[in-house]
Design a protein around this motif. Sequence first.
Motif, PDB file in Angstrom:
ATOM      1  N   ALA A  17       0.819  -1.224   0.000  1.00 30.54           N
ATOM      2  CA  ALA A  17       0.000   0.000   0.000  1.00 30.54           C
ATOM      3  C   ALA A  17       0.845   1.264   0.000  1.00 30.54           C
ATOM      4  N   LEU A  18       1.867   1.294  -0.825  1.00 31.03           N
ATOM      5  CA  LEU A  18       2.653   2.529  -0.964  1.00 31.03           C
ATOM      6  C   LEU A  18       1.864   3.471  -1.854  1.00 31.03           C
ATOM      7  N   TYR A  19       1.929   4.768  -1.562  1.00 31.37           N
ATOM      8  CA  TYR A  19       1.195   5.730  -2.378  1.00 31.37           C
ATOM      9  C   TYR A  19       1.940   5.897  -3.703  1.00 31.37           C
ATOM     10  N   PRO A  20       1.333   5.477  -4.791  1.00 32.68           N
ATOM     11  CA  PRO A  20       2.068   5.405  -6.066  1.00 32.68           C
ATOM     12  C   PRO A  20       2.483   6.761  -6.612  1.00 32.68           C
ATOM     13  N   HIS A  21       1.775   7.825  -6.191  1.00 34.22           N
ATOM     14  CA  HIS A  21       2.079   9.139  -6.753  1.00 34.22           C
ATOM     15  C   HIS A  21       3.100   9.893  -5.917  1.00 34.22           C
ATOM     16  N   MET A  22       3.582   9.264  -4.858  1.00 33.41           N
ATOM     17  CA  MET A  22       4.568   9.947  -4.027  1.00 33.41           C
ATOM     18  C   MET A  22       5.903   9.222  -4.139  1.00 33.41           C
ATOM     19  N   PRO A  52       7.510   4.420  -6.027  1.00 31.09           N
ATOM     20  CA  PRO A  52       7.354   3.002  -5.712  1.00 31.09           C
ATOM     21  C   PRO A  52       7.360   2.104  -6.949  1.00 31.09           C
ATOM     22  N   GLY A  53       6.819   2.617  -8.056  1.00 29.04           N
ATOM     23  CA  GLY A  53       6.771   1.819  -9.268  1.00 29.04           C
ATOM     24  C   GLY A  53       8.133   1.391  -9.790  1.00 29.04           C
ATOM     25  N   GLY A 103      11.343  -6.345  -2.930  1.00 27.49           N
ATOM     26  CA  GLY A 103      12.027  -6.271  -1.638  1.00 27.49           C
ATOM     27  C   GLY A 103      12.193  -4.839  -1.174  1.00 27.49           C
ATOM     28  N   GLN A 104      12.506  -3.959  -2.127  1.00 24.23           N
ATOM     29  CA  GLN A 104      12.690  -2.549  -1.770  1.00 24.23           C
ATOM     30  C   GLN A 104      11.380  -1.929  -1.333  1.00 24.23           C
ATOM     31  N   ARG A 105      10.318  -2.278  -2.048  1.00 26.88           N
ATOM     32  CA  ARG A 105       8.998  -1.758  -1.669  1.00 26.88           C
ATOM     33  C   ARG A 105       8.659  -2.185  -0.257  1.00 26.88           C
ATOM     34  N   GLN A 106       8.947  -3.446   0.006  1.00 23.77           N
ATOM     35  CA  GLN A 106       8.708  -3.990   1.327  1.00 23.77           C
ATOM     36  C   GLN A 106       9.427  -3.152   2.386  1.00 23.77           C
ATOM     37  N   ARG A 107      10.671  -2.809   2.072  1.00 22.68           N
ATOM     38  CA  ARG A 107      11.452  -2.030   3.029  1.00 22.68           C
ATOM     39  C   ARG A 107      10.868  -0.635   3.202  1.00 22.68           C
ATOM     40  N   VAL A 108      10.409  -0.067   2.097  1.00 21.69           N
ATOM     41  CA  VAL A 108       9.812   1.272   2.195  1.00 21.69           C
ATOM     42  C   VAL A 108       8.561   1.217   3.073  1.00 21.69           C
ATOM     43  N   ALA A 109       7.751   0.174   2.854  1.00 15.25           N
ATOM     44  CA  ALA A 109       6.537   0.031   3.661  1.00 15.25           C
ATOM     45  C   ALA A 109       6.897  -0.101   5.137  1.00 15.25           C
TER      46      ALA A 109
END
Lengths: 319, 365
Positions: free
Chosen positions: B82-87, B128-129, B134-140
């Motif tokens: 659930a990362l905000y795709p526009h940020m 995020p795109g 794995g990186q997304r996971q870390r950002v979350a």
Amino acid sequence: MSLRDHIDGLEGGHDSTGDPAFDREKAIALAVFLVPGMTLFGIFSVGPIVYSAVGSFFSWDAFTMQSFVGLDNWFRTFRDPLIVHWENIRQYRFPMGALTQNLLWVVLHVPISTLLGLGMALLFADLRGRRILRSMVFLGFTVPTIVIGLVLLFVYDPQAGVFNELLRVVGQGQLVRNWTQSPQVAIYALVAGGIWVQTGFNMLLYSSALSAIDPSLIESAKVDGAGPYRRFRDIIWPLVKPVTAVVVIMGIIWVMRVFDIVYAAGGTAGGPNHSYSVLGIEVYRAAFEPPIDYGKAMVVALVQLLIVAPLAAYIARMN
Amino acid sequence: MDGVSKYFDAGETVANYRLDLEVADGEFLVILGPSGCGKTTALRLIAGLETPSEGDIYFDDECVNRRSPSDRNVAMVFQNYALYPHMSVRENIAYPLKIRGIPPDERDRRIEEVTELLHIEGQVDKHPGELSGGQRQRVALARAIVREPSVFLLDEPLSNLDAKLRQEMRSELKRLQDELDITTIYVTHNQEEAMSMADNVVVMYRGTIQQIAPPEELYARPRTAWVARFIGSPPMNLFRGTRRNGAVDLGDAGTVTLDGVVGSDLEADTAAGDVSLGVRPEDLFISTDPPTDGNAIEGTVDTVEPLGEYALVNVSVNDQLVTVKVSDAGVERDDRVYLTFGDDDAYLYDENGELLTRTASAKTT
């Protein structure tokens, strides 16, 4: 001959041309498939546009092209008070000319119908019975616009109209009038009808954009501490922004070509003293009602095209 | 926070039925269960995304039923991040801080800290795109950690990663939790994840809690037949039989005396009824000759699966397939074999799937 042989044959022929980048068979096939579509497009789209572009520089005797007159038709059209009525514009008094009134439609109709569409989509996003409500709102868009125009006549009728009845009920009886025939307010009454039509369409676009938003994004924002307003501003709005571009441009295009509603309410004159005429009405009258002024009709139609075409191109190029 | 306990008592919903659960400060609690068992609902109840229809949820001694998620100071990592795709990554991580009105300097400092902790310093300006799973996971995770929440909620955070990354993130998560000492509730359907990371595991099935125990206990002492089958890979074998005269009659396969298995002081020897005898595959031994003493179950080898490190032998006992984990198979299909086990390693479940009892002493008949 088997398929394999056929393909081998093709490859052989292709080799013999000596240019591996150019596949002649393919080019021919492409051309063959393009012909029907291109023909129709040429006859019904490109042809008329070119014809009127050229024709706008000639003088006309009814439907017969006469001599080249340069920009004469253009100057004449823009000086015509039926198109732009400078004096009345200064006093903000109708009629202001079809172009001005048409742009007024854009200024009123597009933002209002966009906001209403978004508002309703948000409202219906998680509401019990949202499908029924959504269909009811969208119904307006499915009705032929000429019928909408006729419905508006009933709605605004001084005796039997719902709108006037409503005014009486809320104690505003002094405002009762024949809305579509009162020059200074009729255009707003018609714009309201146009908004009713367009809102359904906009709501549908926004609804699908909203349902495409991953619900966990909203939940995540909730957990992050965002209230309803911040959630809308920071998450929902940025994500439905591309749809807004479509909604706004489609709205402008629709309004620039509006004809039926105005025609139904005010006939080919565009209301009493042309007070809510639009460009489409002017084209129609110049082209088909005596005194026929074909040159002017072409110019006005081209003005419509010049406003709409870049917007359409923008939509077509959007990802 | 000093040793305050949190008491969660989520009420009855379609998904959850009368959950009683207590999580201590700084604990790593894993809710484990198959899909649709209500574990995510339980988590969402704690997060405040759902309101309990019955029962109360307490943070410390305060009932938070009516509190919004933001008031509860919980952070949640969603299954799909659930990362905000526009940020950008930075904006994503900054968002909860921004909402809370934390000044930009402080925000930047915290973001720097957390991105360093999670090794994503180089990614902060990307969207995020552009990131890998794995990186997304870390950002979350970073977005959740940066707020310094009182409870950290993770909903199957590793299920979208490939096996290797999952392993990596697993130890990373464990390390983070140790370092930050934040109370963590982690939902998963992967028992390996649960066993490797948890201080305590809650096993859920059909909306109810089956057992709450530390991982070792869960393995060593599954309280119901369902848990027994669910934990361990391959799962525990359950031999269906009838209990009679202090023994379990397994039909053609033989009879198992319960002297060592069941504390006969609790249950009369004459207790009767349908029971299941559970033995883990790794606790079963296989031999081709009938043993001279002890319990043995007779069966026929159905298939042998050599897996390198060990082999799995599937033995057919009374039309029931039983798995045995051995280091060296040494048997072939259709061999007549005898399965033996230590009485300590056997569990007896009644017809309702409840563990009856288990002997404390290893006594062989």
